[in-house]
Design an enzyme around this catalytic site. Structure first.
Site, PDB file in Angstrom:
ATOM      1  CE  LYS A  37     -17.650 -12.928  -8.142  1.00  6.15           C
ATOM      2  NZ  LYS A  37     -18.673 -12.547  -9.121  1.00  6.15           N
ATOM      3  CB  ALA A  74     -23.065  -8.459 -13.045  1.00  8.83           C
ATOM      4  CB  SER A  75     -25.031 -10.474 -17.209  1.00 10.44           C
ATOM      5  OG  SER A  75     -23.653 -10.611 -17.154  1.00 10.44           O
ATOM      6  N   GLY A 102     -23.026 -15.016 -17.036  1.00 10.49           N
ATOM      7  CA  GLY A 102     -23.581 -14.334 -18.205  1.00 10.49           C
ATOM      8  C   GLY A 102     -24.554 -15.142 -19.033  1.00 10.49           C
TER       9      GLY A 102
END
Lengths: 66, 257
Positions: free
Chosen positions: B98, B207-208, B159
């Site tokens: 990535k 993710a977050s 995020g």
């Protein structure tokens, strides 16, 4: 002789190989890799790669990340 | 009803949800979230060895039976990203990466010039490159032309949980993409993930939104459901939007009182 390992000065005996350095730091397992002076050192070359005074060694490992 | 197959670079992945492992408060919480998400691939970062860190993220990922996708998070230049990818390949035995090259800490937005340069170098070096990119159709096109195996436009900055700020651009990227499009970054909740899939994305990477949720495992399950719902809806074909109402009950045969 003195190396810079992950940004910190480190004293090692002259003639130390990358393999010996990795063993001393317990970083020989899967998931770790090293670069010497900005060039990736393949695992197959760790045994034969003798480090020289003043070299910069970066040792990275996988960690949690996005 | 099963989801349809999802492949990147000829390899089939068992889930259209890719999970980042950053931000989880502990490896145990991360493991529960991975299992609840049903994901088949998780990202990791490459950082300086810290022998004081207990446990290994790789042990957890191996237990969960998921693929490991190293990223180049934290890199600001093409040079740094290429070297980090090469170290990850050496450390993890995968040529998938990535690719992340961000411009500054404040926005964490991709630097398009460094990103494109790194993509070219890594493709030439045999990597399967999955670039994290801006929601810019032109940059996405250029990345495909370099030989990237997917394009991964952001919905919003990393995020932020702001969702998909420019849905039209994501649709434009999807419309001309010849490689999978993975919506990467900005997802806040399950409806954002569903929207990404409804817009035609092939997968979602987040993710977050999971790791920093109050209940990460529950949010992971919600994201999996959102991705599946959005994919089904995209395949089913939504009704056209209409200006005026259109009765769904028969208009003939109504009683006259």
């Amino acid at each position: 002789m003195t190396l810079t390992v992950n940004g910190k000065a480190m004293q090692v005996p002259p003639g130390t190989t990358l393999q010996q350095l990795m063993v001393s730091l317990s970083t020989t397992g899967r998931g770790s890799a090293a670069a010497v002076d900005g060039v990736v050192a393949p695992r197959s070359r760790w045994e034969s790669l003798e480090l020289r005074a003043g070299q910069q060694v970066e040792i990275l490992t996988a960690t949690q990340g996005g | 009803m099963a989801d349809d197959a999802f492949t990147i670079a000829g390899e089939e992945l068992g889930s259209r949800l890719i999970l980042g492992t950053g931000g989880a408060p502990s490896l145990a919480v991360m493991e529960a979230a991975i299992n609840a998400s049903g994901t088949d691939m998780c990202t990791v970062s490459m950082r300086r060895v810290d022998t004081a860190t207990p446990g290994s993220v790789l042990d957890v990922l191996a237990r969960c039976g998921v693929r490991v996708l190293p990223n180049t998070a934290g890199c600001r230049t093409s040079h740094e990203a290429v070297l980090t990818a090469q170290l990850a390949r050496e450390a993890l035995g995968t040529n998938w990466v990535k690719l992340e090259v961000v411009a500054d800490e404040h926005t964490l937005l991709p630097d398009p010039f460094e990103l494109l340069d790194a993509a070219e170098r890594l493709v030439a070096d045999g990597f399967t490159v999955l670039p994290y990119t801006n929601d810019d159709p032109v940059l996405a096109r250029r990345l495909q032309q370099t030989g990237c195996a997917a394009v991964m436009p952001l919905g919003a900055p990393i995020g932020t949980g702001l969702g998909i700020r420019n849905a039209h651009n994501i649709e434009l990227i999807v419309a001309e993409a010849e490689v999978p499009v993975v919506l990467d970054a900005g997802i806040g909740t399950a409806s954002d993930a569903a929207l990404a899939m409804e817009l035609g994305c092939d997968a979602v990477l987040l993710a977050s939104a999971v790791t920093r949720a109050q209940d990460p495992a529950l949010m992971a399950a919600a994201m999996a459901a959102g991705v599946t719902a959005g994919r089904f809806a995209a395949r089913a074909g939504r009704i056209p939007r209409r200006h005026h109402a259109r009765a769904s009950s028969p208009v003939h045969g109504t009683a006259v009182f």
